[in-house]
Design an enzyme around this catalytic site. Structure first.
Site, PDB file in Angstrom:
ATOM      1  CG  ASN A  50      55.040  77.142 -61.878  1.00 40.39           C
ATOM      2  OD1 ASN A  50      54.451  78.207 -61.704  1.00 40.39           O
ATOM      3  ND2 ASN A  50      54.642  76.264 -62.782  1.00 40.39           N
ATOM      4  CD  GLU A  63      54.733  73.776 -54.008  1.00 36.05           C
ATOM      5  OE1 GLU A  63      55.306  74.142 -55.065  1.00 36.05           O
ATOM      6  OE2 GLU A  63      53.834  72.932 -53.995  1.00 36.05           O
TER       7      GLU A  63
HETATM    8  N1  THU Z   1      54.530  72.518 -59.756  1.00 34.95           N
HETATM    9  C1  THU Z   1      54.744  73.336 -58.688  1.00 34.95           C
HETATM   10  O1  THU Z   1      55.123  74.494 -58.839  1.00 34.95           O
HETATM   11  N2  THU Z   1      54.517  72.831 -57.438  1.00 34.95           N
HETATM   12  C2  THU Z   1      54.107  71.554 -57.165  1.00 34.95           C
HETATM   13  O2  THU Z   1      53.993  71.182 -56.025  1.00 34.95           O
HETATM   14  C3  THU Z   1      53.803  70.649 -58.283  1.00 34.95           C
HETATM   15  C4  THU Z   1      54.084  71.151 -59.650  1.00 34.95           C
HETATM   16  C5  THU Z   1      54.777  73.036 -61.109  1.00 34.95           C
HETATM   17  C6  THU Z   1      55.968  72.472 -61.810  1.00 34.95           C
HETATM   18  C7  THU Z   1      55.619  72.678 -63.259  1.00 34.95           C
HETATM   19  O3  THU Z   1      56.064  73.957 -63.679  1.00 34.95           O
HETATM   20  C8  THU Z   1      54.110  72.648 -63.293  1.00 34.95           C
HETATM   21  O4  THU Z   1      53.672  72.754 -61.948  1.00 34.95           O
HETATM   22  C9  THU Z   1      53.532  71.402 -63.896  1.00 34.95           C
HETATM   23  O5  THU Z   1      54.031  70.270 -63.303  1.00 34.95           O
END
Ligand code: THU
Length: 140
Positions: A50, A63
């Protein structure tokens, strides 16, 4: 379609790669680091983490960044995602968000999703988690 089933060793490798990928996450706002690793039907693995932003809504999930890496390398037209594993730094139950489910559906609805549940990693198909993805062909 008609891919051989995901093997236990493929699954374990994807989990290992997702856990490594989360270490690169840029998550200064949530402190919630996420890593994803996907396997194409050609046997290649792509990873993502992320990437958050001071304008919070611009954050991109792990993802979707893994998918962007795969498309950048393979092109999107022939990309089939056989499986994708997701992990996080707190090791808490966390299935892919709805936006990511829709983006995964673009590249295969049979995809196996491997994610943390209260009992450890579990595997479900995208079809189970997103039974009716948006599709333009349903619209017209
Ligand atoms: N996040 C992801 O990377 N994938 C997901 O499926 C859900 C949430 C991240 C986004 C954000 O940077 C952090 O998790 C908190 O929501």
């Amino acid at each position: 379609m008609n891919q051989p089933p995901l093997t236990e060793s493929e699954k374990n490798l994807l989990i290992t790669r997702a856990e490594a990928a989360l270490k690169k996450a840029y998550a200064p706002y949530s402190q919630f680091q996420v890593g994803a690793a996907l396997l194409t039907d050609q046997g290649k693995i792509y990873t993502g983490c992320n990437v958050e932003n001071a304008s919070y809504g611009l954050t991109v999930c792990a993802e979707r960044n893994a998918i962007a890496a795969a498309v950048a390398e393979e092109g999107g037209d022939n990309l089939t995602i056989k499986a994708i594993a997701v992990s996080n730094n707190r090791h808490v139950p966390c299935s892919p968000c709805g936006a990511c489910r829709q983006v995964i559906a673009e590249f295969c609805t049979d995809t196996s999703l491997i994610f943390l549940s209260p009992d450890g990693y579990q595997t479900q198909t995208l079809r189970q988690l997103l039974p009716q993805e948006f599709s333009l062909s349903d619209t017209f």
